[in-house]
Design an enzyme around this catalytic site. Sequence first.
Site, PDB file in Angstrom:
ATOM      1  N   SER A 236       0.820  -1.213   0.000  1.00 19.94           N
ATOM      2  CA  SER A 236       0.000   0.000   0.000  1.00 19.94           C
ATOM      3  C   SER A 236       0.855   1.264   0.000  1.00 19.94           C
ATOM      4  O   SER A 236       2.045   1.242   0.319  1.00 19.94           O
ATOM      5  CB  SER A 236      -0.914   0.011   1.230  1.00 19.94           C
ATOM      6  OG  SER A 236      -1.636  -1.183   1.300  1.00 19.94           O
TER       7      SER A 236
HETATM    8  N1  SAM Z   1      -0.721  -4.773   4.169  1.00 18.93           N
HETATM    9  C1  SAM Z   1       0.009  -5.094   2.985  1.00 18.93           C
HETATM   10  C2  SAM Z   1       1.408  -4.531   2.989  1.00 18.93           C
HETATM   11  O1  SAM Z   1       1.785  -3.890   3.977  1.00 18.93           O
HETATM   12  O2  SAM Z   1       2.126  -4.775   2.026  1.00 18.93           O
HETATM   13  C3  SAM Z   1      -0.714  -4.728   1.711  1.00 18.93           C
HETATM   14  C4  SAM Z   1      -1.845  -5.627   1.472  1.00 18.93           C
HETATM   15  S1  SAM Z   1      -2.434  -5.745  -0.172  1.00 18.93           S
HETATM   16  C5  SAM Z   1      -3.042  -4.159  -0.496  1.00 18.93           C
HETATM   17  C6  SAM Z   1      -3.900  -6.700   0.168  1.00 18.93           C
HETATM   18  C7  SAM Z   1      -3.635  -8.114   0.605  1.00 18.93           C
HETATM   19  O3  SAM Z   1      -4.848  -8.694   1.034  1.00 18.93           O
HETATM   20  C8  SAM Z   1      -3.103  -9.007  -0.522  1.00 18.93           C
HETATM   21  O4  SAM Z   1      -1.854  -9.539  -0.177  1.00 18.93           O
HETATM   22  C9  SAM Z   1      -4.167 -10.097  -0.639  1.00 18.93           C
HETATM   23  O5  SAM Z   1      -3.634 -11.380  -0.924  1.00 18.93           O
HETATM   24  C10 SAM Z   1      -4.800 -10.061   0.735  1.00 18.93           C
HETATM   25  N2  SAM Z   1      -6.153 -10.621   0.814  1.00 18.93           N
HETATM   26  C11 SAM Z   1      -7.209 -10.419  -0.009  1.00 18.93           C
HETATM   27  N3  SAM Z   1      -8.276 -11.125   0.434  1.00 18.93           N
HETATM   28  C12 SAM Z   1      -7.871 -11.780   1.562  1.00 18.93           C
HETATM   29  C13 SAM Z   1      -8.519 -12.652   2.483  1.00 18.93           C
HETATM   30  N4  SAM Z   1      -9.801 -13.031   2.359  1.00 18.93           N
HETATM   31  N5  SAM Z   1      -7.806 -13.130   3.527  1.00 18.93           N
HETATM   32  C14 SAM Z   1      -6.486 -12.775   3.684  1.00 18.93           C
HETATM   33  N6  SAM Z   1      -5.835 -11.958   2.849  1.00 18.93           N
HETATM   34  C15 SAM Z   1      -6.520 -11.451   1.807  1.00 18.93           C
END
Ligand code: SAM
Length: 213
Positions: A61
Amino acid sequence: MSWSPEQKMQFLFHLRQKGVTNPRTLGAMEKVDRGLFVKGHFEDRAYDDMPLPIASGQTISQPSVVGLMTQALNVQPRDKVLEVGTGSGYQAAILSHLARRVYTVDRHRRLTRESEKLFESLGLHNITVISGDGSFGLPEQAPFDRIIVTAAAEDPPGPLLAQLKDGGIMVLPVGQSDAVQSLIKVTKTPDGLDYEELCPVRFVPLIEGLGSE
Ligand code: SAM
């Protein structure tokens, strides 16, 4: 890649300009070099205020949004925090400097594996990384003082609201995945849930089930 003192100073200056002014949040962000969480082609953009691609088709992000979410979460030193959406591990690493314990969940095993290794190498021993669908939370570790979701759902997932302690705070983006979403802060009070809209954001969607890698 790691940051120079000038890059760090500029990075923190920009965060302040974007409204990240809470000293504990800035202190934690100062301890975590974003360059360690961005690999390959985009390494030289690691200190720019933009989301960047990571493995498994996901994103790290935008730093100012990470800062605003961390600030709104208002983590206290004894807190147990749940993060849904480990991604690169950047947000979890920041939280680890503010909380007693951080649980972070991602549906992509590759991302949880790589983050776990990185946390180990950085000596961040209060983070537990779990592969799974985080929209169901972690019932065995609940309740949580704080919950942060870093992928957008149409509404706050019910199991996460249920796993929030009384007086607890959850910060998450809500809205359709192909539109501008709202960052919201939910506080659990004795009278029910209190919702506060913070700012418009754009996040990848919260998806059900496990990822392919
Ligand atoms: N917090 C992260 C960082 O600091 O890099 C960025 C996260 S990225 C914007 C969103 C993440 O949410 C992705 O890695 C994706 O795989 C995960 N995601 C989406 N749906 C999910 C779910 N149901 N359970 C767990 N993770 C999920």
